[in-house]
Write a protein that holds these residues in place. Structure first.
Motif, PDB file in Angstrom:
ATOM      1  N   ASN A 197       0.821  -1.212   0.000  1.00 16.21           N
ATOM      2  CA  ASN A 197       0.000   0.000   0.000  1.00 16.21           C
ATOM      3  C   ASN A 197       0.852   1.258   0.000  1.00 16.21           C
ATOM      4  O   ASN A 197       0.480   2.266  -0.606  1.00 16.21           O
ATOM      5  CB  ASN A 197      -0.943   0.011   1.204  1.00 16.21           C
ATOM      6  CG  ASN A 197      -2.077  -0.973   1.034  1.00 16.21           C
ATOM      7  OD1 ASN A 197      -2.433  -1.334  -0.083  1.00 16.21           O
ATOM      8  ND2 ASN A 197      -2.632  -1.409   2.150  1.00 16.21           N
ATOM      9  N   TRP A 241       1.943   1.881  -3.535  1.00 17.46           N
ATOM     10  CA  TRP A 241       0.819   2.342  -4.343  1.00 17.46           C
ATOM     11  C   TRP A 241       0.483   3.795  -4.020  1.00 17.46           C
ATOM     12  O   TRP A 241       0.164   4.583  -4.905  1.00 17.46           O
ATOM     13  CB  TRP A 241      -0.405   1.443  -4.113  1.00 17.46           C
ATOM     14  CG  TRP A 241      -1.554   1.845  -4.970  1.00 17.46           C
ATOM     15  CD1 TRP A 241      -2.709   2.429  -4.565  1.00 17.46           C
ATOM     16  CD2 TRP A 241      -1.653   1.727  -6.388  1.00 17.46           C
ATOM     17  NE1 TRP A 241      -3.515   2.671  -5.625  1.00 17.46           N
ATOM     18  CE2 TRP A 241      -2.888   2.248  -6.768  1.00 17.46           C
ATOM     19  CE3 TRP A 241      -0.811   1.227  -7.371  1.00 17.46           C
ATOM     20  CZ2 TRP A 241      -3.314   2.285  -8.082  1.00 17.46           C
ATOM     21  CZ3 TRP A 241      -1.237   1.271  -8.689  1.00 17.46           C
ATOM     22  CH2 TRP A 241      -2.467   1.792  -9.019  1.00 17.46           C
ATOM     23  N   ASP A 242       0.555   4.176  -2.749  1.00 18.19           N
ATOM     24  CA  ASP A 242       0.300   5.562  -2.363  1.00 18.19           C
ATOM     25  C   ASP A 242       1.336   6.505  -2.956  1.00 18.19           C
ATOM     26  O   ASP A 242       1.018   7.632  -3.339  1.00 18.19           O
ATOM     27  CB  ASP A 242       0.288   5.697  -0.841  1.00 18.19           C
ATOM     28  CG  ASP A 242      -0.957   5.108  -0.214  1.00 18.19           C
ATOM     29  OD1 ASP A 242      -1.953   4.911  -0.951  1.00 18.19           O
ATOM     30  OD2 ASP A 242      -0.931   4.836   1.004  1.00 18.19           O
ATOM     31  N   GLN A 243       2.569   6.061  -3.057  1.00 14.57           N
ATOM     32  CA  GLN A 243       3.600   6.902  -3.658  1.00 14.57           C
ATOM     33  C   GLN A 243       3.405   7.023  -5.164  1.00 14.57           C
ATOM     34  O   GLN A 243       3.632   8.090  -5.738  1.00 14.57           O
ATOM     35  CB  GLN A 243       4.981   6.344  -3.352  1.00 14.57           C
ATOM     36  CG  GLN A 243       5.391   6.563  -1.916  1.00 14.57           C
ATOM     37  CD  GLN A 243       6.767   6.009  -1.629  1.00 14.57           C
ATOM     38  OE1 GLN A 243       7.363   5.308  -2.448  1.00 14.57           O
ATOM     39  NE2 GLN A 243       7.296   6.324  -0.456  1.00 14.57           N
ATOM     40  N   ILE A 244       2.989   5.957  -5.816  1.00 13.01           N
ATOM     41  CA  ILE A 244       2.777   5.996  -7.260  1.00 13.01           C
ATOM     42  C   ILE A 244       1.601   6.906  -7.607  1.00 13.01           C
ATOM     43  O   ILE A 244       1.653   7.674  -8.563  1.00 13.01           O
ATOM     44  CB  ILE A 244       2.560   4.570  -7.815  1.00 13.01           C
ATOM     45  CG1 ILE A 244       3.862   3.778  -7.720  1.00 13.01           C
ATOM     46  CG2 ILE A 244       2.063   4.609  -9.252  1.00 13.01           C
ATOM     47  CD1 ILE A 244       3.716   2.316  -8.058  1.00 13.01           C
ATOM     48  N   THR A 245       0.521   6.811  -6.837  1.00 11.19           N
ATOM     49  CA  THR A 245      -0.675   7.598  -7.126  1.00 11.19           C
ATOM     50  C   THR A 245      -0.648   8.981  -6.497  1.00 11.19           C
ATOM     51  O   THR A 245      -1.622   9.729  -6.624  1.00 11.19           O
ATOM     52  CB  THR A 245      -1.926   6.855  -6.630  1.00 11.19           C
ATOM     53  OG1 THR A 245      -1.807   6.636  -5.215  1.00 11.19           O
ATOM     54  CG2 THR A 245      -2.123   5.549  -7.365  1.00 11.19           C
ATOM     55  N   LEU A 246       0.440   9.332  -5.831  1.00 10.80           N
ATOM     56  CA  LEU A 246       0.617  10.642  -5.201  1.00 10.80           C
ATOM     57  C   LEU A 246      -0.508  10.962  -4.221  1.00 10.80           C
ATOM     58  O   LEU A 246      -1.039  12.066  -4.170  1.00 10.80           O
ATOM     59  CB  LEU A 246       0.715  11.737  -6.264  1.00 10.80           C
ATOM     60  CG  LEU A 246       1.849  11.615  -7.263  1.00 10.80           C
ATOM     61  CD1 LEU A 246       1.748  12.681  -8.323  1.00 10.80           C
ATOM     62  CD2 LEU A 246       3.189  11.663  -6.585  1.00 10.80           C
ATOM     63  N   SER A 247      -0.858   9.992  -3.402  1.00 11.57           N
ATOM     64  CA  SER A 247      -1.939  10.167  -2.439  1.00 11.57           C
ATOM     65  C   SER A 247      -1.610  11.212  -1.382  1.00 11.57           C
ATOM     66  O   SER A 247      -2.502  11.899  -0.893  1.00 11.57           O
ATOM     67  CB  SER A 247      -2.251   8.837  -1.751  1.00 11.57           C
ATOM     68  OG  SER A 247      -2.745   7.915  -2.681  1.00 11.57           O
ATOM     69  N   TYR A 248      -0.369  11.324  -1.019  1.00 14.34           N
ATOM     70  CA  TYR A 248       0.019  12.259   0.021  1.00 14.34           C
ATOM     71  C   TYR A 248       0.725  13.495  -0.546  1.00 14.34           C
ATOM     72  O   TYR A 248       1.466  14.161   0.153  1.00 14.34           O
ATOM     73  CB  TYR A 248       0.933  11.566   1.042  1.00 14.34           C
ATOM     74  CG  TYR A 248       0.258  10.412   1.714  1.00 14.34           C
ATOM     75  CD1 TYR A 248      -0.794  10.614   2.585  1.00 14.34           C
ATOM     76  CD2 TYR A 248       0.655   9.112   1.460  1.00 14.34           C
ATOM     77  CE1 TYR A 248      -1.432   9.557   3.191  1.00 14.34           C
ATOM     78  CE2 TYR A 248       0.032   8.040   2.069  1.00 14.34           C
ATOM     79  CZ  TYR A 248      -1.010   8.275   2.944  1.00 14.34           C
ATOM     80  OH  TYR A 248      -1.640   7.223   3.537  1.00 14.34           O
TER      81      TYR A 248
END
Length: 90
Positions: free
Chosen positions: A2, A5-12
């Motif tokens: 996760n 995935w958060d880094q790839i989708t730029l969630s933060y």
């Protein structure tokens, strides 16, 4: 998994943090006083739209090298507009 995935989708992703850390963004608005006193830069967006329209209109009739020179001049004009823009935070 996760975390990746958060880094790839730029969630933060925080745009304000990125802007505060960007050296290039610090240059935006460095000549804002110049824009207020310049007649041509007051009409900057309209002049830019006219220049791009001229490229699209005349590009079938002129050489590729001349189109490149014209696009380089438009990019320099865009850089001047960016440096003269009002510096606004998000």
């Amino acid at each position: 998994m996760n975390l990746i995935w958060d880094q790839i989708t730029l969630s933060y992703f925080s745009a304000s943090k990125w802007l505060n850390a960007s050296y290039i963004y610090r240059l935006v608005g460095i000549f804002s006083q110049w824009r207020q006193h310049s007649f041509l830069l007051q009409w900057g967006e309209a002049i830019g739209a006219l220049l791009l329209s001229l490229v699209f209109i005349f590009s079938p009739f002129i050489t590729t090298g001349l189109i490149g020179v014209w696009l380089f001049a438009i990019a320099a004009y865009w850089a001047i507009l960016t440096l003269c823009d009002n510096h606004k935070q998000w």
